[in-house]
Design an enzyme around this catalytic site. Structure first.
Site: not given
Length: 373
Positions: A317, A102, A77, A184, A181-182, A179
């Site tokens: 997001d 994020e 991330d 996670t 890594i959405d 974002d």
């Protein structure tokens, strides 16, 4: 990237000012390539299980999403976010202070040492920094540093039509939400899922996405969206859409018109049971992981609506997929006043979509769900 400088004379005596005009296609190419580098890092971090165990840190305090009992971030991330920030800023220096994400760039390793993660001047310097984060694991640090400093070309990516994006805009009026890594939690758990043709994945690595969205600071409107699905089994893993003024552009992958016997509505894990029961009379209701994934499924035509009535989604997001949806004639509105989500920053503006989100491609489905809320 070509940045053109123009003089404008408004009154006498003459007053000159600089307008930084950029081709939208140039920024789009940059974001598409950044998303692919991000996907490569995500895949590299999962390629060795013993390495992956070193990369997970539990979020606490303000960084934690209240929706989850436990919330985690990974080095992937943080590294992806900082890599995208670095690459985009290198190409467009005017965006250096307007790239928002994020994650904080502080990561605590398994020895309890807190370090600031950033992209260094060269591959070796980045390797040295990452080695500290990875408990002196030089092999892992070398692997990740190589991905961070890799050159990504548009020719490496299965996408098309970027050259058709002809608009020009002021780069000083642009901000970016990332974002890295959405989903996670799904990224950490891993796993695969088989699903029928015309359906969609609901869990596992296939719901993981990299989300990058550009917005116009003067209006708060999303203008460019790029979504990368690092673990998708499709050959088309990168999707994009743009809307600037009245002009709209999309990648071929999102131009779908999939017919279903019953319209499909996506939800997460925490919607009101009575509301879900009422919506089930009209829609095929499907629970799926990943806010970005569910937004993307609506954009791809694999679902018609997505609702999340709580405050658990954020600007990072929604910004990228939202731009794609507006290019397709859809949108993302809140669940209280049904106003289009804006992406303003600074002041008292919340990063959370506090009144929930209602995501649609066709207005008729927006109206149906509005009548039930």
């Amino acid at each position: 990237c070509l940045i053109h400088f123009y003089k404008s004379y408004r009154s006498f005596p003459f007053v000159a000012y600089k307008l930084f005009e950029v081709k939208m296609s140039e920024l789009l190419k940059c974001l598409v390539c950044a998303s692919e580098k991000a996907a490569n890092i995500a895949r590299a971090c999962r390629s060795e299980p013993t390495l992956f165990e070193l990369l997970v840190e539990e979020k606490t305090g303000e960084d934690k999403n209240a929706k989850f009992d436990q919330d985690f971030k990974t080095l992937a991330d943080v590294l992806i976010q900082e890599t995208v920030r670095h690459d985009v800023s290198q190409k467009f220096p005017a965006l250096c202070d307007t790239i928002f994400g994020e994650e904080s760039n502080k990561f605590t390793n398994k020895l309890g040492e807190s370090l600031i993660v950033s992209v260094q001047a060269d591959e070796n310097a980045t390797r040295v920094l990452l080695k500290k984060v990875l408990n002196d694991n030089d092999e892992a640090a070398k692997l990740l540093a190589k991905q961070v400093h890799a050159e990504i070309s548009q020719n490496d990516i299965e996408t098309a039509n970027i050259e058709n994006v002809e608009d020009i805009f002021d780069i000083n009026d642009v901000g970016i939400w990332i974002d890295p890594i959405d989903a996670t939690s799904q990224y950490i758990k891993g796993g695969d899922e088989d699903f029928a043709d015309g359906f969609l994945p609901t869990k596992g690595l296939q719901v993981v996405t990299v989300l990058i969205g550009a917005f116009q600071k003067s209006t708060g409107k999303p203008i460019i969206g790029v979504v990368n699905q690092p673990f998708s089994k499709s050959t088309l893993k990168v999707h994009w859409g743009c809307k600037f003024g009245q002009q709209t552009y999309t990648s071929n992958s999102v131009i779908n018109d999939i017919k279903r016997a019953k319209p499909r509505l996506l939800i997460g894990s925490s919607e009101d049971k009575d509301l879900v029961a009422e919506l089930s009379d009209i829609f095929e209701v499907v629970r799926a992981g990943g806010a970005g994934h569910k937004l993307m499924m609506v954009a791809l035509g694999l679902a018609d609506v997505y609702i999340n009535t709580g405050p658990s989604t954020f600007k990072w997001d929604t910004c990228g997929p939202h731009a794609m949806l507006t290019a397709l004639g859809g949108g993302v509105v809140d669940c209280k006043h049904f106003q289009e989500i804006r992406y303003d920053v600074g002041g008292d503006v919340s990063k959370a979509n506090v009144d929930g989100i209602l995501v649609f491609r066709e207005e008729k489905y927006l109206e149906i769900v509005k009548s039930k809320l």
